[in-house]
Design a protein around this motif. Structure first.
Motif, PDB file in Angstrom:
ATOM      1  N   UNK A  76       0.740  -1.083  -0.027  1.00 46.44           N
ATOM      2  CA  UNK A  76      -0.349   0.158  -0.202  1.00 46.44           C
ATOM      3  C   UNK A  76       0.835   0.677  -0.302  1.00 46.44           C
ATOM      4  N   UNK A  77       2.396   1.195   1.076  1.00 48.98           N
ATOM      5  CA  UNK A  77       2.726   2.672   0.757  1.00 48.98           C
ATOM      6  C   UNK A  77       3.999   2.158  -0.177  1.00 48.98           C
ATOM      7  N   UNK A  78       3.689   1.780  -1.348  1.00 47.95           N
ATOM      8  CA  UNK A  78       4.234   1.861  -2.255  1.00 47.95           C
ATOM      9  C   UNK A  78       3.338   2.288  -3.536  1.00 47.95           C
ATOM     10  N   UNK A  79       2.533   1.765  -3.690  1.00 52.51           N
ATOM     11  CA  UNK A  79       1.300   2.774  -4.170  1.00 52.51           C
ATOM     12  C   UNK A  79       0.673   3.779  -3.770  1.00 52.51           C
ATOM     13  N   UNK A  80       1.108   4.406  -2.448  1.00 51.73           N
ATOM     14  CA  UNK A  80       0.815   5.913  -2.471  1.00 51.73           C
ATOM     15  C   UNK A  80       1.938   6.311  -2.814  1.00 51.73           C
ATOM     16  N   UNK A  81       3.301   6.176  -2.537  1.00 53.20           N
ATOM     17  CA  UNK A  81       4.422   7.170  -3.016  1.00 53.20           C
ATOM     18  C   UNK A  81       4.951   7.212  -1.932  1.00 53.20           C
ATOM     19  N   UNK A  82       5.391   6.369  -1.496  1.00 55.90           N
ATOM     20  CA  UNK A  82       6.322   6.438  -0.587  1.00 55.90           C
ATOM     21  C   UNK A  82       7.133   6.359  -0.742  1.00 55.90           C
ATOM     22  N   UNK A  83       7.597   5.133  -1.189  1.00 53.83           N
ATOM     23  CA  UNK A  83       8.239   4.716  -1.933  1.00 53.83           C
ATOM     24  C   UNK A  83       8.422   3.608  -3.403  1.00 53.83           C
ATOM     25  N   UNK A  84       9.320   3.427  -3.883  1.00 51.58           N
ATOM     26  CA  UNK A  84       9.296   2.809  -5.422  1.00 51.58           C
ATOM     27  C   UNK A  84       9.262   1.552  -5.430  1.00 51.58           C
ATOM     28  N   UNK A  85       8.343   1.287  -5.703  1.00 55.45           N
ATOM     29  CA  UNK A  85       7.368   0.423  -6.653  1.00 55.45           C
ATOM     30  C   UNK A  85       8.102  -0.710  -6.361  1.00 55.45           C
ATOM     31  N   UNK A  86       8.980  -0.765  -7.513  1.00 53.22           N
ATOM     32  CA  UNK A  86      10.036  -1.752  -7.290  1.00 53.22           C
ATOM     33  C   UNK A  86      10.708  -2.166  -6.178  1.00 53.22           C
ATOM     34  N   UNK A  87      10.998  -0.695  -5.240  1.00 53.95           N
ATOM     35  CA  UNK A  87      11.462  -1.711  -3.826  1.00 53.95           C
ATOM     36  C   UNK A  87      10.559  -3.021  -2.674  1.00 53.95           C
ATOM     37  N   UNK A  88      10.108  -3.384  -3.736  1.00 51.37           N
ATOM     38  CA  UNK A  88       9.514  -4.634  -2.720  1.00 51.37           C
ATOM     39  C   UNK A  88       9.323  -5.438  -3.106  1.00 51.37           C
ATOM     40  N   UNK A  89      10.957  -5.661  -4.269  1.00 52.98           N
ATOM     41  CA  UNK A  89      11.648  -7.009  -5.137  1.00 52.98           C
ATOM     42  C   UNK A  89      12.760  -7.032  -3.339  1.00 52.98           C
ATOM     43  N   UNK A  90      12.937  -5.525  -2.943  1.00 51.11           N
ATOM     44  CA  UNK A  90      13.906  -6.147  -1.527  1.00 51.11           C
ATOM     45  C   UNK A  90      13.461  -6.488  -0.573  1.00 51.11           C
ATOM     46  N   UNK A  91      12.163  -7.549  -0.654  1.00 48.90           N
ATOM     47  CA  UNK A  91      11.688  -7.252   1.541  1.00 48.90           C
ATOM     48  C   UNK A  91      12.213  -8.898   1.429  1.00 48.90           C
ATOM     49  N   UNK A  92      12.544  -9.209   1.800  1.00 47.96           N
ATOM     50  CA  UNK A  92      13.152  -9.968   2.994  1.00 47.96           C
ATOM     51  C   UNK A  92      14.498 -10.251   2.379  1.00 47.96           C
ATOM     52  N   UNK A  93      15.095  -9.503   1.754  1.00 49.97           N
ATOM     53  CA  UNK A  93      16.211  -9.833   1.240  1.00 49.97           C
ATOM     54  C   UNK A  93      17.964  -8.647   2.007  1.00 49.97           C
ATOM     55  N   UNK A  94      18.959  -8.942   2.260  1.00 46.05           N
ATOM     56  CA  UNK A  94      19.711  -8.598   2.814  1.00 46.05           C
ATOM     57  C   UNK A  94      20.342  -7.197   1.975  1.00 46.05           C
ATOM     58  N   UNK A  95      20.463  -6.069   2.837  1.00 40.89           N
ATOM     59  CA  UNK A  95      20.630  -4.681   3.169  1.00 40.89           C
ATOM     60  C   UNK A  95      19.408  -3.492   2.994  1.00 40.89           C
ATOM     61  N   UNK A  96      17.835  -4.727   2.603  1.00 37.32           N
ATOM     62  CA  UNK A  96      16.655  -3.814   2.018  1.00 37.32           C
ATOM     63  C   UNK A  96      16.230  -3.224   3.596  1.00 37.32           C
ATOM     64  N   UNK A  97      15.350  -2.363   3.577  1.00 39.09           N
ATOM     65  CA  UNK A  97      15.035  -1.967   5.322  1.00 39.09           C
ATOM     66  C   UNK A  97      13.349  -2.903   4.588  1.00 39.09           C
ATOM     67  N   UNK A  98      13.199  -3.137   3.739  1.00 36.60           N
ATOM     68  CA  UNK A  98      12.014  -4.023   3.549  1.00 36.60           C
ATOM     69  C   UNK A  98      12.007  -4.687   4.883  1.00 36.60           C
ATOM     70  N   UNK A  99      12.134  -5.445   6.122  1.00 37.19           N
ATOM     71  CA  UNK A  99      12.510  -6.419   6.543  1.00 37.19           C
ATOM     72  C   UNK A  99      10.927  -7.354   7.201  1.00 37.19           C
ATOM     73  N   UNK A 100      11.410  -8.161   7.173  1.00 41.24           N
ATOM     74  CA  UNK A 100       9.890  -9.183   7.644  1.00 41.24           C
ATOM     75  C   UNK A 100       8.955  -8.519   8.726  1.00 41.24           C
TER      76      UNK A 100
END
Length: 277
Positions: A76-100
């Motif tokens: 939802x946040x990516x779809x409303x302009x808080x960060x780029x939608x493609x950043x979701x590819x970093x979910x649970x990945x090393x170095x990403x802010x999108x932790x679990x």
């Protein structure tokens, strides 16, 4: 404000986002995220919050107290302009802010949650602060029904009722399951409505996957003065992936093997599409 048909389309796309995120992660809390998709879609796209104020100092607050469901929130946040939608590819990945678990390192997330029972406590503070500042900010909190066993939840409920925080709205994701079993097998939490009302709350109850019902409940919560509001949203854990729905052993796992194919078929996408968001 999006139409019901448009909200249903967005919710479907968010479920696809969630599936793709957990495909890349390989594990995690997928079913807790799937149960609250319509709730968050209504909040962000259904005209519930003042989205035009989302980047202002007096913005409405959203707190996911059941932080394990954060994949829905991130979408939802990516779809409303808080960060780029493609950043979701970093979910649970090393170095990403999108932790679990919901992380305050992510734009739009005010505090980390996942230590259950803390989110609603923080929410009473944001609601009280808005009252004292006399601004129009409202606070929305998503609470898990397993999480509701925490004593801090009831301390916060007592405080909010005593202070008449009518700018606070808690949504209870009432899917009947917690980490390892059904809630009813762990503790007796009924009658849930009467317990919240006893603490001075106005209570609405609705089907948590039905947009007209959700929007009516959110509207009623806004109009009720003098008391905080609770919306008991009856949901299905794992909603949208039939073989994972309402299953006790799916709290912290993702599909495996051929299950990915089945999940894709149910959401109308090809397995190849799971590779990237």
């Amino acid at each position: 404000m999006a139409s019901v048909k448009e909200l249903e389309r967005i919710a479907h796309e968010i479920r696809i986002d969630i599936l793709k995120m957990y495909y890349r992660a390989g594990w995690g809390h997928m079913t807790p995220a799937l149960s609250c998709v319509e709730i968050f879609t209504a909040l962000y796209f259904g005209g519930v919050m003042r989205m035009e104020r989302r980047f202002e100092h007096d913005h409405d607050w959203v707190i996911m107290s059941k932080g394990h469901g954060c994949a829905t929130w991130y979408s939802c946040l990516s779809r409303t302009g808080y960060f780029p939608h493609e950043d979701l590819n970093g979910f649970y990945q090393a170095g990403s802010k999108l932790v679990g678990l919901a992380s305050s390192g992510v734009n739009g997330v005010p505090l980390p949650t996942g230590s259950l029972g803390h989110g609603i406590c923080f929410a009473t503070g944001t609601a009280l602060a808005a009252k004292r500042k006399e601004n129009a900010a409202r606070t929305y909190v998503l609470l898990g029904d397993g999480e509701s066993q925490e004593g801090s939840v009831w301390e916060a409920a007592m405080f909010a009722g005593a202070h008449g925080l009518d700018n606070l709205c808690v949504i209870l994701d009432r899917n009947g399951l917690q980490a390892s079993d059904r809630v009813e097998n762990i503790t007796q939490d009924t009658p849930i409505r009467e317990r919240w009302e006893a603490f001075g709350w106005h209570v609405e109850e609705c089907e948590g996957h039905d947009f007209p019902a959700l929007l009516r409940s959110f509207s009623a919560a806004k109009e009720y003065a003098g008391r905080p509001s609770l919306i008991i949203a009856h949901t299905t854990k794992g909603k949208g992936i039939s073989f994972a729905e309402a299953k006790e052993d799916w709290h912290s796992r993702a599909p495996r093997g051929e299950e990915w194919t089945r999940a894709c078929e149910e959401l109308g996408i090809r397995v190849e599409e799971l590779e990237r968001i």
